[in-house]
Design an enzyme around this catalytic site. Structure first.
Site: not given
Ligand code: GAR
Length: 219
Positions: A109, A111, A138, A147
């Site tokens: 994942n 995060h 991370s 997480d």
């Molecule tokens: C990313 O910033 C990722 O880190 C976050 O969602 C976004 C997705 O962006 N993930 C989380 O918050 C997971 N807990 P994307 O759809 O443009 O790749």
């Protein structure tokens, strides 16, 4: 060197998915994406996948009565592709312990915080509210506790006085788009190995997260 087989799970825009696709197409990453699966039918990431002839599967969680039933179907879909790694790239749904145990330790994942800080949602606003001086992203191995799995690598940046939640998100994205392909490439080169307690990099256990250094002026 073996080509790493990936299934990517998304819920939204899929900019991280795009970064992985781009790295594969430019031969910086020796991997293939066997499928992209979204729990949201309208996720733009599904369009990105189709534009690159990657099987794009919509599995609408609203059509399932329980989280367990949804995850059972998700597991079946994923198993049909036999991936080496399941890549959570903006997948915004809590996974059941049963699902995680079925694939552990091969779920990664990304995060948007310096874990263990700010598990869960609204990470950028929470960093601002706490007057943090630094923030970051991370990449970690997924374990049943949300997480909280072993962190492999973190990227950090300074929070400036004029930063907003949106600007922090943009900075985080820039880092993420470099970090995820890099970590996946380490896996394909077998420099990085995963087990449920910790990662091993160049034969050494990753006791504390490795620091990703962004190229100067990248942020
Ligand atoms: C990313 O910033 C990722 O880190 C976050 O969602 C976004 C997705 O962006 N993930 C989380 O918050 C997971 N807990 P994307 O759809 O443009 O790749």
């Amino acid at each position: 060197m073996n080509t790493l087989s990936l299934v990517v799970l998304i819920s939204g825009s899929g900019s991280n998915l795009q970064a992985i696709i781009d790295a594969i197409e430019s031969k910086q990453l020796n991997a293939q994406i066997s499928a992209v699966i979204s729990n949201r039918p309208d996720a733009y990431g599904l369009t990105r996948a189709r534009q690159h002839d990657i099987p794009a599967i919509s599995l609408d969680h609203k059509e399932f009565e329980t989280r367990e039933l949804f995850d059972q179907q998700l597991q079946l879909e994923i198993e049909s592709f036999k991936p080496d790694i399941i890549v959570l790239a903006g997948y915004m749904r809590i996974l059941t312990t049963q699902f995680i145990n079925a694939f552990s330790p091969t779920i990664l994942n990304i995060h948007p915080s310096l874990l263990p800080k700010y598990q869960g949602l609204h990470t950028h606003q929470r960093a601002l509210d706490n007057n943090d001086k630094t923030h970051g992203v991370s990449i970690h191995i997924v374990t049943p506790e949300l997480d909280s799995g072993p962190v492999i690598v973190q990227g950090k940046f300074t929070i400036e006085s004029d930063d907003t939640s949106d600007s922090l998100q943009q900075k985080a994205h820039k880092l993420e788009h470099q970090m995820y392909p890099l970590v996946l490439n380490w896996l394909s080169e077998q420099r990085l190995k995963l087990n449920s307690k910790q990662a091993v990099f160049d034969e050494k256990p990753v006791q504390t997260p490795m620091l990703f250094e962004a190229p100067v002026n990248a942020l």
